[in-house]
Scaffold this motif. Structure first.
Motif, PDB file in Angstrom:
ATOM      1  N   SER A 222       0.838  -1.198   0.000  1.00  0.00           N
ATOM      2  CA  SER A 222       0.000   0.000   0.000  1.00  0.00           C
ATOM      3  C   SER A 222       0.872   1.246   0.000  1.00  0.00           C
ATOM      4  O   SER A 222       2.021   1.224   0.449  1.00  0.00           O
ATOM      5  N   CYS A 223       0.308   2.318  -0.501  1.00  0.00           N
ATOM      6  CA  CYS A 223       1.071   3.560  -0.603  1.00  0.00           C
ATOM      7  C   CYS A 223       0.103   4.737  -0.590  1.00  0.00           C
ATOM      8  O   CYS A 223      -0.965   4.679  -1.198  1.00  0.00           O
ATOM      9  N   ALA A 224       0.466   5.777   0.119  1.00  0.00           N
ATOM     10  CA  ALA A 224      -0.326   7.008   0.144  1.00  0.00           C
ATOM     11  C   ALA A 224       0.347   8.040  -0.755  1.00  0.00           C
ATOM     12  O   ALA A 224       1.544   8.297  -0.631  1.00  0.00           O
ATOM     13  N   THR A 225      -0.418   8.602  -1.672  1.00  0.00           N
ATOM     14  CA  THR A 225       0.118   9.570  -2.628  1.00  0.00           C
ATOM     15  C   THR A 225      -0.588  10.907  -2.447  1.00  0.00           C
ATOM     16  O   THR A 225      -1.814  10.954  -2.333  1.00  0.00           O
ATOM     17  N   VAL A 226       0.179  11.970  -2.424  1.00  0.00           N
ATOM     18  CA  VAL A 226      -0.358  13.324  -2.272  1.00  0.00           C
ATOM     19  C   VAL A 226      -0.011  14.124  -3.515  1.00  0.00           C
ATOM     20  O   VAL A 226       1.149  14.151  -3.939  1.00  0.00           O
ATOM     21  N   LEU A 227      -1.015  14.734  -4.121  1.00  0.00           N
ATOM     22  CA  LEU A 227      -0.806  15.605  -5.270  1.00  0.00           C
ATOM     23  C   LEU A 227      -0.927  17.051  -4.806  1.00  0.00           C
ATOM     24  O   LEU A 227      -1.918  17.434  -4.188  1.00  0.00           O
ATOM     25  N   MET A 228       0.072  17.847  -5.116  1.00  0.00           N
ATOM     26  CA  MET A 228       0.088  19.243  -4.692  1.00  0.00           C
ATOM     27  C   MET A 228       0.225  20.143  -5.916  1.00  0.00           C
ATOM     28  O   MET A 228       0.983  19.843  -6.841  1.00  0.00           O
ATOM     29  N   LEU A 229      -0.523  21.238  -5.911  1.00  0.00           N
ATOM     30  CA  LEU A 229      -0.480  22.204  -6.999  1.00  0.00           C
ATOM     31  C   LEU A 229       0.089  23.524  -6.488  1.00  0.00           C
ATOM     32  O   LEU A 229      -0.278  23.991  -5.406  1.00  0.00           O
ATOM     33  N   ASP A 230       0.964  24.100  -7.268  1.00  0.00           N
ATOM     34  CA  ASP A 230       1.549  25.397  -6.936  1.00  0.00           C
ATOM     35  C   ASP A 230       0.505  26.484  -7.170  1.00  0.00           C
ATOM     36  O   ASP A 230      -0.019  26.631  -8.276  1.00  0.00           O
ATOM     37  N   CYS A 231       0.172  27.221  -6.140  1.00  0.00           N
ATOM     38  CA  CYS A 231      -0.820  28.297  -6.245  1.00  0.00           C
ATOM     39  C   CYS A 231      -0.174  29.677  -6.145  1.00  0.00           C
ATOM     40  O   CYS A 231      -0.861  30.665  -5.857  1.00  0.00           O
ATOM     41  N   SER A 232       1.120  29.747  -6.373  1.00  0.00           N
ATOM     42  CA  SER A 232       1.801  31.029  -6.267  1.00  0.00           C
ATOM     43  C   SER A 232       1.527  31.886  -7.504  1.00  0.00           C
ATOM     44  O   SER A 232       0.942  31.433  -8.496  1.00  0.00           O
ATOM     45  N   HIS A 233       1.996  33.117  -7.446  1.00  0.00           N
ATOM     46  CA  HIS A 233       1.759  34.063  -8.539  1.00  0.00           C
ATOM     47  C   HIS A 233       2.476  33.647  -9.820  1.00  0.00           C
ATOM     48  O   HIS A 233       2.095  34.063 -10.920  1.00  0.00           O
ATOM     49  N   SER A 234       3.496  32.809  -9.700  1.00  0.00           N
ATOM     50  CA  SER A 234       4.224  32.378 -10.898  1.00  0.00           C
ATOM     51  C   SER A 234       3.352  31.558 -11.840  1.00  0.00           C
ATOM     52  O   SER A 234       3.650  31.444 -13.029  1.00  0.00           O
ATOM     53  N   ILE A 236       0.506  32.347 -12.916  1.00  0.00           N
ATOM     54  CA  ILE A 236      -0.190  33.239 -13.852  1.00  0.00           C
ATOM     55  C   ILE A 236       0.718  34.388 -14.263  1.00  0.00           C
ATOM     56  O   ILE A 236       0.250  35.445 -14.699  1.00  0.00           O
ATOM     57  N   LEU A 237       2.020  34.175 -14.144  1.00  0.00           N
ATOM     58  CA  LEU A 237       2.973  35.236 -14.452  1.00  0.00           C
ATOM     59  C   LEU A 237       2.990  35.522 -15.951  1.00  0.00           C
ATOM     60  O   LEU A 237       2.824  34.620 -16.771  1.00  0.00           O
ATOM     61  N   TYR A 238       3.191  36.782 -16.305  1.00  0.00           N
ATOM     62  CA  TYR A 238       3.274  37.241 -17.696  1.00  0.00           C
ATOM     63  C   TYR A 238       1.996  36.950 -18.479  1.00  0.00           C
ATOM     64  O   TYR A 238       2.031  36.708 -19.684  1.00  0.00           O
ATOM     65  N   GLY A 239       0.864  36.958 -17.788  1.00  0.00           N
ATOM     66  CA  GLY A 239      -0.414  36.822 -18.473  1.00  0.00           C
ATOM     67  C   GLY A 239      -0.713  35.451 -19.024  1.00  0.00           C
ATOM     68  O   GLY A 239      -1.505  35.317 -19.957  1.00  0.00           O
ATOM     69  N   GLU A 240      -0.096  34.413 -18.482  1.00  0.00           N
ATOM     70  CA  GLU A 240      -0.329  33.048 -18.971  1.00  0.00           C
ATOM     71  C   GLU A 240      -0.886  32.192 -17.844  1.00  0.00           C
ATOM     72  O   GLU A 240      -0.309  32.130 -16.756  1.00  0.00           O
ATOM     73  N   ASP A 241      -2.005  31.546 -18.107  1.00  0.00           N
ATOM     74  CA  ASP A 241      -2.643  30.685 -17.117  1.00  0.00           C
ATOM     75  C   ASP A 241      -2.000  29.305 -17.164  1.00  0.00           C
ATOM     76  O   ASP A 241      -2.249  28.517 -18.068  1.00  0.00           O
ATOM     77  N   ARG A 242      -1.152  29.016 -16.192  1.00  0.00           N
ATOM     78  CA  ARG A 242      -0.510  27.701 -16.103  1.00  0.00           C
ATOM     79  C   ARG A 242      -1.241  26.790 -15.122  1.00  0.00           C
ATOM     80  O   ARG A 242      -0.933  25.606 -15.042  1.00  0.00           O
ATOM     81  N   PHE A 243      -2.177  27.353 -14.371  1.00  0.00           N
ATOM     82  CA  PHE A 243      -2.842  26.570 -13.335  1.00  0.00           C
ATOM     83  C   PHE A 243      -3.855  25.593 -13.929  1.00  0.00           C
ATOM     84  O   PHE A 243      -3.984  24.463 -13.456  1.00  0.00           O
ATOM     85  N   THR A 244      -4.580  26.013 -14.965  1.00  0.00           N
ATOM     86  CA  THR A 244      -5.576  25.126 -15.571  1.00  0.00           C
ATOM     87  C   THR A 244      -4.946  23.875 -16.167  1.00  0.00           C
ATOM     88  O   THR A 244      -5.418  22.761 -15.907  1.00  0.00           O
ATOM     89  N   PRO A 245      -3.863  23.970 -16.975  1.00  0.00           N
ATOM     90  CA  PRO A 245      -3.221  22.730 -17.444  1.00  0.00           C
ATOM     91  C   PRO A 245      -2.689  21.871 -16.301  1.00  0.00           C
ATOM     92  O   PRO A 245      -2.760  20.637 -16.360  1.00  0.00           O
ATOM     93  N   ALA A 246      -2.164  22.522 -15.253  1.00  0.00           N
ATOM     94  CA  ALA A 246      -1.669  21.751 -14.109  1.00  0.00           C
ATOM     95  C   ALA A 246      -2.807  21.008 -13.419  1.00  0.00           C
ATOM     96  O   ALA A 246      -2.644  19.869 -12.963  1.00  0.00           O
ATOM     97  N   LYS A 247      -3.972  21.638 -13.348  1.00  0.00           N
ATOM     98  CA  LYS A 247      -5.123  20.983 -12.727  1.00  0.00           C
ATOM     99  C   LYS A 247      -5.577  19.784 -13.555  1.00  0.00           C
ATOM    100  O   LYS A 247      -5.966  18.746 -13.003  1.00  0.00           O
ATOM    101  N   LYS A 248      -5.523  19.894 -14.880  1.00  0.00           N
ATOM    102  CA  LYS A 248      -5.895  18.765 -15.731  1.00  0.00           C
ATOM    103  C   LYS A 248      -4.943  17.588 -15.529  1.00  0.00           C
ATOM    104  O   LYS A 248      -5.372  16.430 -15.447  1.00  0.00           O
TER     105      LYS A 248
END
Length: 263
Positions: A222-234, A236-248
């Motif tokens: 058995s193994c416990a896995t944790v997925l973490m997403l970076d929510c910092s300003h980077s 969405i830096l320079y007007g690019e949404d990187r959070f949506t692809p990371a969420k997918k």
């Protein structure tokens, strides 16, 4: 005297349309992160999604025609000409609710529209919120995983699904003598062979504890896995949404872990 009246079959596009294809067409809208571009600055929306926004997204998906066949496109054009497109969208939203892909938090009640001063019924209805259910998220995660891994093509042989077909075999480890506590997955051939070698071929065949052989397989821990997403300003830096692809990608990994490696 009983009469049977036959009438011409009238198709119902809302009932015939695939909910899976519709959700796939709406995946970008349903998984958006709420970052809105406004004069070169990104503003974060609270992520609340209204039914009015869902109607607009469904209308755009229908107008693109990517999820429809030729016959369905012709029906859609006819409904648009007859002014029935809004009715079709409402039926599709009802189907999404009935099949438990979305839930509406505050159903619109026309009897209550006069109790809120300064707001019309249309304004209240446009503010009704909805949420994607666990069933909808599971489907979106499955589609995201399939899209990510399905594009691998024919690489080295493995367990990831692709769009290609191939033959394969299933192999297992050698059997061993049964020990107390083992899963009783008997190797029948080896067990009977031990009994015959010990006592000869006769009927009935007497089995002893030492004759039992069980199949071996790879031990899975058995193994416990944790997925973490970076929510910092980077993100969405320079007007690019990187959070949506990371969420997918996170949803695809979650689907892979829960379905292929449970526990």
């Amino acid at each position: 005297m009983k009469f049977i009246k036959y009438s011409k079959y009238v198709s119902d596009p809302a009932g015939e349309m695939s909910m899976e294809d519709l959700l796939n067409a709406l995946s970008n809208y349903l998984l958006q992160s709420g970052f809105q571009d406004s004069w070169y600055f990104y503003e974060f929306n609270e992520g609340e999604q209204t039914l009015e926004q869902l109607r607009q997204a469904i209308q755009q998906a229908l107008e693109s025609g990517e999820m429809l066949d030729e016959n369905m496109r012709e029906q859609l054009e006819q409904m648009r000409a007859d002014g029935q497109l809004d009715e079709l969208i409402e039926k599709l939203i009802d189907r999404m609710q009935q099949e438990n892909y979305i839930t509406v938090d505050q159903p619109f009640d026309r009897s209550q529209q006069s109790k809120l001063p300064g707001q019309t019924g249309e304004m209240q209805q446009g503010q009704v919120k909805f949420e994607v259910t666990d069933k909808g998220l599971d489907f979106l995660g499955y589609r995201a995983l399939r899209d990510l891994l399905g594009s691998l093509g024919k690489s080295n042989f493995g367990r990831h699904d692709t769009r290609d077909m191939a033959t394969g075999i299933e192999s297992s480890g050698a059997s061993r003598q049964y020990e107390f506590g083992d899963t009783l997955n008997l190797d029948i051939t080896a067990t009977l062979s031990n009994a015959i070698q010990r006592d000869g071929l006769k009927v009935p065949l007497d089995l002893e504890y030492s004759d039992l052989q069980v199949h071996q397989c790879e031990y899975q821990s058995s193994c416990a896995t944790v997925l973490m997403l970076d929510c910092s300003h980077s993100m969405i830096l320079y007007g690019e949404d990187r959070f949506t692809p990371a969420k997918k990608v996170a949803m695809a990994l979650s689907q892979l872990i829960r379905t292929q490696y449970p526990g």
